[in-house]
Scaffold this motif. Structure first.
Motif, PDB file in Angstrom:
ATOM      1  N   ALA A  99       9.987   6.144  -8.558  1.00 35.54           N
ATOM      2  CA  ALA A  99       9.688   5.846  -9.932  1.00 35.54           C
ATOM      3  C   ALA A  99       8.913   4.477 -10.193  1.00 35.54           C
ATOM      4  O   ALA A  99       8.551   4.340 -11.382  1.00 35.54           O
ATOM      5  N   SER A 100       8.747   3.758  -9.094  1.00 34.26           N
ATOM      6  CA  SER A 100       8.201   2.488  -9.579  1.00 34.26           C
ATOM      7  C   SER A 100       7.697   1.766  -8.140  1.00 34.26           C
ATOM      8  O   SER A 100       8.035   2.425  -7.070  1.00 34.26           O
TER       9      SER A 100
ATOM     10  N   THR B 131       0.779  -1.323  -0.145  1.00 33.82           N
ATOM     11  CA  THR B 131       0.081   0.063  -0.213  1.00 33.82           C
ATOM     12  C   THR B 131       0.917   1.219   0.072  1.00 33.82           C
ATOM     13  O   THR B 131       0.808   2.272  -0.675  1.00 33.82           O
ATOM     14  N   LEU B 132       1.901   1.393   0.838  1.00 34.34           N
ATOM     15  CA  LEU B 132       3.035   2.424   0.979  1.00 34.34           C
ATOM     16  C   LEU B 132       3.463   2.589  -0.425  1.00 34.34           C
ATOM     17  O   LEU B 132       3.783   3.709  -0.827  1.00 34.34           O
ATOM     18  N   ARG B 133       3.887   1.345  -0.870  1.00 34.67           N
ATOM     19  CA  ARG B 133       4.769   1.674  -2.004  1.00 34.67           C
ATOM     20  C   ARG B 133       3.759   2.210  -3.285  1.00 34.67           C
ATOM     21  O   ARG B 133       4.161   3.077  -4.256  1.00 34.67           O
ATOM     22  N   ASN B 134       2.726   1.648  -3.462  1.00 28.28           N
ATOM     23  CA  ASN B 134       1.666   2.224  -4.362  1.00 28.28           C
ATOM     24  C   ASN B 134       1.372   3.620  -4.244  1.00 28.28           C
ATOM     25  O   ASN B 134       1.485   4.276  -5.171  1.00 28.28           O
ATOM     26  N   GLU B 135       1.207   4.097  -3.023  1.00 29.35           N
ATOM     27  CA  GLU B 135       0.773   5.450  -2.969  1.00 29.35           C
ATOM     28  C   GLU B 135       2.004   6.424  -3.076  1.00 29.35           C
ATOM     29  O   GLU B 135       1.827   7.350  -3.449  1.00 29.35           O
ATOM     30  N   ALA B 136       3.229   5.876  -2.719  1.00 26.62           N
ATOM     31  CA  ALA B 136       4.493   6.560  -3.050  1.00 26.62           C
ATOM     32  C   ALA B 136       4.504   6.772  -4.700  1.00 26.62           C
ATOM     33  O   ALA B 136       4.771   7.864  -4.894  1.00 26.62           O
ATOM     34  N   PHE B 137       4.306   5.614  -5.194  1.00 25.07           N
ATOM     35  CA  PHE B 137       4.304   5.924  -6.622  1.00 25.07           C
ATOM     36  C   PHE B 137       3.212   6.806  -7.222  1.00 25.07           C
ATOM     37  O   PHE B 137       3.485   7.853  -7.959  1.00 25.07           O
ATOM     38  N   LYS B 138       2.208   6.728  -6.824  1.00 25.46           N
ATOM     39  CA  LYS B 138       1.012   7.567  -7.165  1.00 25.46           C
ATOM     40  C   LYS B 138       1.347   9.144  -6.892  1.00 25.46           C
ATOM     41  O   LYS B 138       0.976   9.938  -7.829  1.00 25.46           O
ATOM     42  N   ALA B 139       2.095   9.237  -5.868  1.00 21.68           N
ATOM     43  CA  ALA B 139       2.256  10.689  -5.382  1.00 21.68           C
ATOM     44  C   ALA B 139       3.544  11.049  -5.948  1.00 21.68           C
ATOM     45  O   ALA B 139       3.867  12.352  -5.738  1.00 21.68           O
TER      46      ALA B 139
ATOM     47  N   GLN C  93      10.142   8.973   2.405  1.00 18.83           N
ATOM     48  CA  GLN C  93       9.018   8.682   1.294  1.00 18.83           C
ATOM     49  C   GLN C  93       8.109   8.003   1.946  1.00 18.83           C
ATOM     50  O   GLN C  93       6.822   7.947   1.770  1.00 18.83           O
ATOM     51  N   ARG C  94       8.318   6.933   2.977  1.00 20.77           N
ATOM     52  CA  ARG C  94       7.744   6.020   3.762  1.00 20.77           C
ATOM     53  C   ARG C  94       6.449   7.068   4.596  1.00 20.77           C
ATOM     54  O   ARG C  94       5.318   6.766   4.756  1.00 20.77           O
ATOM     55  N   THR C  95       7.190   8.101   5.158  1.00 19.68           N
ATOM     56  CA  THR C  95       6.246   9.008   5.978  1.00 19.68           C
ATOM     57  C   THR C  95       5.223   9.679   5.028  1.00 19.68           C
ATOM     58  O   THR C  95       4.157   9.794   5.621  1.00 19.68           O
ATOM     59  N   LEU C  96       5.732  10.157   4.041  1.00 22.07           N
ATOM     60  CA  LEU C  96       4.758  11.030   3.062  1.00 22.07           C
ATOM     61  C   LEU C  96       3.604   9.948   2.562  1.00 22.07           C
ATOM     62  O   LEU C  96       2.468  10.550   2.641  1.00 22.07           O
ATOM     63  N   ALA C  97       4.197   8.691   2.238  1.00 21.69           N
ATOM     64  CA  ALA C  97       3.127   7.926   1.777  1.00 21.69           C
ATOM     65  C   ALA C  97       2.133   7.356   2.775  1.00 21.69           C
ATOM     66  O   ALA C  97       0.994   7.472   2.540  1.00 21.69           O
ATOM     67  N   ALA C  98       2.724   7.258   4.066  1.00 21.23           N
ATOM     68  CA  ALA C  98       1.738   6.777   5.233  1.00 21.23           C
ATOM     69  C   ALA C  98       0.774   8.058   5.462  1.00 21.23           C
ATOM     70  O   ALA C  98      -0.474   7.845   5.768  1.00 21.23           O
TER      71      ALA C  98
END
Length: 188
Positions: free
Chosen positions: A105-106, A93-101, A115-120
């Protein structure tokens, strides 16, 4: 500052004392700074999460400090405490959100702590949409009215300090007596 203005109104708007609101905003500011946020972005991050803490506490009938602690744990990478509030965080979920935001890059790229903090943060806001604004919507109910009164009492005690403590103690004793009389009444 904006944070001081936010905290000054926290008792009525969030059911948190000024000190509790400042502590919550400060906790979240630490995460925001570590994630590279500054200025109004950092202020918004901090106050939005502090407000969310009050809303989650209202929605799930818990203490604001418990919700604030759970949000902080989620920003640190601990997913279990925030589950109590209906937020499910996992690596995918966090990786997908980081990518969407646009943070990565993937979806297969490992996340940095920033990145984890901002995605969370983004996932938490998405998954708590039903609870957002709950404190304001239900502030006239018994539970939130009690939170407001407690926060206002704590603010007053902090403003007047130790000198007012005997006066507040007497007021509480009087209130206890009145409530005791209500408890003795026949429900009919």
């Amino acid at each position: 500052t904006e944070i001081d203005q936010f905290a000054a109104n926290a008792a009525a708007k969030l059911g948190m004392s000024k000190r509790e609101a400042l502590d919550a905003a400060s906790t979240f500011a630490t995460f925001g700074k570590a994630a590279g946020l500054t200025g109004s972005d950092l202020t918004g991050f901090s106050t939005k999460l502090a407000t969310l803490g009050a809303d989650l506490a209202s929605f799930f009938n818990t203490a604001p400090e418990d919700a604030v602690t759970a949000i902080g744990a989620a920003l640190r990478g601990e997913s279990e405490p925030i589950r109590r509030y209906g937020v499910l965080l996992n690596e995918a979920t966090l990786r997908n959100e980081a990518f969407k935001a646009g943070l990565t890059a993937s979806t297969t790229q490992a996340l940095t702590p920033q990145q984890r903090t901002l995605a969370a943060y983004r996932v938490i806001l998405q998954q708590t949409s039903d609870a957002q604004g709950d404190f304001a919507r239900t502030s006239d109910g018994m539970a939130n009215s009690q939170k407001i009164a407690t926060a206002q009492f704590n603010d007053a005690l902090a403003n007047f300090g130790e000198a007012a403590q005997p006066v507040f103690t007497e007021l509480l004793r009087g209130l206890g007596s009145v409530l005791g009389m209500f408890n003795d009444l026949d429900p009919a």
